[in-house]
Motif scaffolding. Structure first.
Motif, PDB file in Angstrom:
ATOM      1  N   ASP A   1       2.242  23.659  57.788  1.00  0.00           N
ATOM      2  CA  ASP A   1       1.519  23.270  56.672  1.00  0.00           C
ATOM      3  C   ASP A   1       1.839  22.012  55.940  1.00  0.00           C
ATOM      4  N   GLY A   2       0.544  21.426  55.588  1.00  0.00           N
ATOM      5  CA  GLY A   2       0.934  19.953  55.039  1.00  0.00           C
ATOM      6  C   GLY A   2       1.396  20.073  53.609  1.00  0.00           C
ATOM      7  N   GLY A   3       2.093  19.080  53.351  1.00  0.00           N
ATOM      8  CA  GLY A   3       2.568  19.257  51.845  1.00  0.00           C
ATOM      9  C   GLY A   3       3.798  18.053  51.670  1.00  0.00           C
ATOM     10  N   ILE A   4       4.197  18.219  50.445  1.00  0.00           N
ATOM     11  CA  ILE A   4       5.318  17.541  50.063  1.00  0.00           C
ATOM     12  C   ILE A   4       6.577  18.267  49.697  1.00  0.00           C
ATOM     13  N   THR A   5       7.685  17.864  50.191  1.00  0.00           N
ATOM     14  CA  THR A   5       8.772  19.000  49.868  1.00  0.00           C
ATOM     15  C   THR A   5       9.951  18.069  49.054  1.00  0.00           C
ATOM     16  N   GLN A   6      10.684  18.628  48.094  1.00  0.00           N
ATOM     17  CA  GLN A   6      11.607  17.860  47.465  1.00  0.00           C
ATOM     18  C   GLN A   6      12.966  18.792  47.589  1.00  0.00           C
ATOM     19  N   SER A   7      14.106  17.907  47.686  1.00  0.00           N
ATOM     20  CA  SER A   7      15.248  18.982  47.629  1.00  0.00           C
ATOM     21  C   SER A   7      16.359  17.973  47.086  1.00  0.00           C
ATOM     22  N   PRO A   8      17.237  18.783  46.419  1.00  0.00           N
ATOM     23  CA  PRO A   8      17.683  20.155  46.046  1.00  0.00           C
ATOM     24  C   PRO A   8      16.529  20.553  44.793  1.00  0.00           C
ATOM     25  N   LYS A   9      16.336  21.780  44.575  1.00  0.00           N
ATOM     26  CA  LYS A   9      15.632  22.358  43.322  1.00  0.00           C
ATOM     27  C   LYS A   9      16.183  22.004  42.176  1.00  0.00           C
ATOM     28  N   TYR A  10      17.629  22.295  42.199  1.00  0.00           N
ATOM     29  CA  TYR A  10      18.201  21.825  41.008  1.00  0.00           C
ATOM     30  C   TYR A  10      19.545  20.961  41.611  1.00  0.00           C
ATOM     31  N   THR A  20      21.467  11.607  45.492  1.00  0.00           N
ATOM     32  CA  THR A  20      20.328  11.208  45.745  1.00  0.00           C
ATOM     33  C   THR A  20      19.175  12.266  45.983  1.00  0.00           C
ATOM     34  N   LEU A  21      18.103  12.095  45.598  1.00  0.00           N
ATOM     35  CA  LEU A  21      17.061  13.178  45.474  1.00  0.00           C
ATOM     36  C   LEU A  21      16.113  12.994  46.708  1.00  0.00           C
ATOM     37  N   SER A  22      15.889  14.064  47.620  1.00  0.00           N
ATOM     38  CA  SER A  22      15.198  13.936  48.760  1.00  0.00           C
ATOM     39  C   SER A  22      13.659  14.166  48.322  1.00  0.00           C
ATOM     40  N   CYS A  23      12.738  13.481  49.143  1.00  0.00           N
ATOM     41  CA  CYS A  23      11.428  13.569  48.987  1.00  0.00           C
ATOM     42  C   CYS A  23      10.667  13.274  50.486  1.00  0.00           C
ATOM     43  N   GLU A  24       9.986  14.193  50.987  1.00  0.00           N
ATOM     44  CA  GLU A  24       9.314  14.142  52.291  1.00  0.00           C
ATOM     45  C   GLU A  24       7.963  14.431  52.389  1.00  0.00           C
ATOM     46  N   GLN A  25       7.204  14.010  53.047  1.00  0.00           N
ATOM     47  CA  GLN A  25       5.696  14.451  53.049  1.00  0.00           C
ATOM     48  C   GLN A  25       5.329  14.302  54.573  1.00  0.00           C
ATOM     49  N   LEU A  90       9.978  14.068  39.712  1.00  0.00           N
ATOM     50  CA  LEU A  90       8.826  14.552  40.736  1.00  0.00           C
ATOM     51  C   LEU A  90       8.541  13.547  41.597  1.00  0.00           C
ATOM     52  N   CYS A  91       8.189  13.557  42.680  1.00  0.00           N
ATOM     53  CA  CYS A  91       7.881  12.877  43.833  1.00  0.00           C
ATOM     54  C   CYS A  91       6.309  13.176  44.055  1.00  0.00           C
ATOM     55  N   ALA A  92       5.458  11.844  44.423  1.00  0.00           N
ATOM     56  CA  ALA A  92       3.958  12.308  44.738  1.00  0.00           C
ATOM     57  C   ALA A  92       3.680  11.321  45.774  1.00  0.00           C
ATOM     58  N   SER A  93       2.692  11.710  46.465  1.00  0.00           N
ATOM     59  CA  SER A  93       1.965  10.782  47.203  1.00  0.00           C
ATOM     60  C   SER A  93       0.446  10.647  47.331  1.00  0.00           C
ATOM     61  N   SER A  94       0.056   9.728  47.773  1.00  0.00           N
ATOM     62  CA  SER A  94      -1.399   9.363  47.946  1.00  0.00           C
ATOM     63  C   SER A  94      -2.100   8.853  49.105  1.00  0.00           C
ATOM     64  N   PRO A  95      -3.027   9.076  49.528  1.00  0.00           N
ATOM     65  CA  PRO A  95      -3.393   8.445  50.943  1.00  0.00           C
ATOM     66  C   PRO A  95      -3.924   6.893  50.384  1.00  0.00           C
ATOM     67  N   GLU A  96      -4.231   6.081  51.574  1.00  0.00           N
ATOM     68  CA  GLU A  96      -4.493   4.837  51.192  1.00  0.00           C
ATOM     69  C   GLU A  96      -5.330   4.607  50.145  1.00  0.00           C
ATOM     70  N   PHE A 103       1.581  16.077  44.086  1.00  0.00           N
ATOM     71  CA  PHE A 103       3.141  16.216  43.491  1.00  0.00           C
ATOM     72  C   PHE A 103       3.608  17.222  44.504  1.00  0.00           C
ATOM     73  N   GLY A 104       5.037  16.912  44.674  1.00  0.00           N
ATOM     74  CA  GLY A 104       5.763  17.799  45.072  1.00  0.00           C
ATOM     75  C   GLY A 104       6.479  18.844  44.189  1.00  0.00           C
ATOM     76  N   PRO A 105       7.218  19.814  44.373  1.00  0.00           N
ATOM     77  CA  PRO A 105       7.756  20.802  43.510  1.00  0.00           C
ATOM     78  C   PRO A 105       8.733  20.316  42.377  1.00  0.00           C
ATOM     79  N   GLY A 106       9.357  19.115  42.510  1.00  0.00           N
ATOM     80  CA  GLY A 106      10.164  18.573  41.468  1.00  0.00           C
ATOM     81  C   GLY A 106      11.924  19.038  41.950  1.00  0.00           C
ATOM     82  N   THR A 107      12.553  18.274  41.401  1.00  0.00           N
ATOM     83  CA  THR A 107      13.987  18.236  41.458  1.00  0.00           C
ATOM     84  C   THR A 107      14.320  18.390  39.748  1.00  0.00           C
TER      85      THR A 107
END
Lengths: 112, 113
Positions: A1-10, A20-25, A90-96, A103-107
């Motif tokens: 599944d495509g999406g944005i993940t953030q970790s950790p939740k807390y 350091t907060l992680s954000c991957e898409q 909150l981490c977010a991404s957008s196309p060109e 938005f990702g789920p947030g930390t």
């Protein structure tokens, strides 16, 4: 599944500690963003990146740092210089073109 | 200074009625407008985007844009309890590259069963 993940939740930070907060898409989006949200407040832009190895400060960059070594990843470090780090990040991404942002789920960062 | 203003609410609407959410913005050259829904403790979810004057409909949602008045609104028809959330208005400055959106503080909507 495509999406944005953030970790950790807390995340808990001690005084004087960097965290350091992680954000991957996997959406193949070019642009990525970090926002901070405080209770009852709108989102405020911390940093953004349009392409790999390039990033720009947003409205409230002091006390934060980022890197963009890979297109998929945009980690945010909250340094000890950030005196009031408790917030929802909150981490977010957008196309060109940088129009619609997703938005990702947030930390949630708390200070011990 | 770019500003986006929303009434914080809470806005209370009976189930089945139309909920009307309003947003004003300060920058005349703004061209792109977005509505996000945010449930408590969750991240914002995109509902609608609108770029031209007039109305844009998507299911029960209608976005309305009036650039001359610097005003954008969101109508929710046949409101459901699941629509209870905070609704964020966001504006992107034209020609601003890939910098971020400017968000309002949000309107807290409560749909009463």
């Amino acid at each position: 599944d495509g999406g944005i993940t953030q970790s950790p939740k807390y995340l808990f930070r001690k005084e004087g500690q960097n965290v350091t907060l992680s954000c991957e898409q996997n959406l193949n989006h070019d642009a990525m963003y970090w926002y901070r949200q405080d209770p009852g407040q709108g989102l405020r832009l911390i940093y953004y990146s349009q392409i790999v190895n390039d990033f720009q400060k947003g409205d409230i960059a002091e006390g934060y740092s980022v890197s963009r070594e890979k297109k998929e990843s945009f980690p945010l470090t909250v340094t000890s210089a950030q005196k009031n780090p408790t917030a929802f990040y909150l981490c977010a991404s957008s196309p060109e073109g940088g129009e619609t942002q997703y938005f990702g789920p947030g930390t949630r960062l708390l200070v011990l | 200074q770019k500003e986006v203003e929303q009434n914080s609410g809470p806005l209370s609407v009976p189930e089945g009625a139309i909920a009307s959410l309003n947003c004003t913005y300060s920058d005349r050259v703004s061209q792109s407008f977005f509505w996000y829904r945010q449930y408590s403790g969750k991240s914002p979810e995109l509902i609608m985007s609108i770029y031209s004057n007039g109305d844009k409909e998507d299911g029960r949602f209608t976005a309305q844009l009036n650039k001359a008045s610097q005003y954008v609104s969101l109508l929710i028809r046949d409101s459901q309890p699941s629509d209870s959330a905070t609704y964020l208005c966001a504006v992107k400055l034209w020609g601003g590259g890939a910098d971020g959106l400017t968000f309002g503080k949000g309107t807290h909507l409560i749909i009463q069963p």
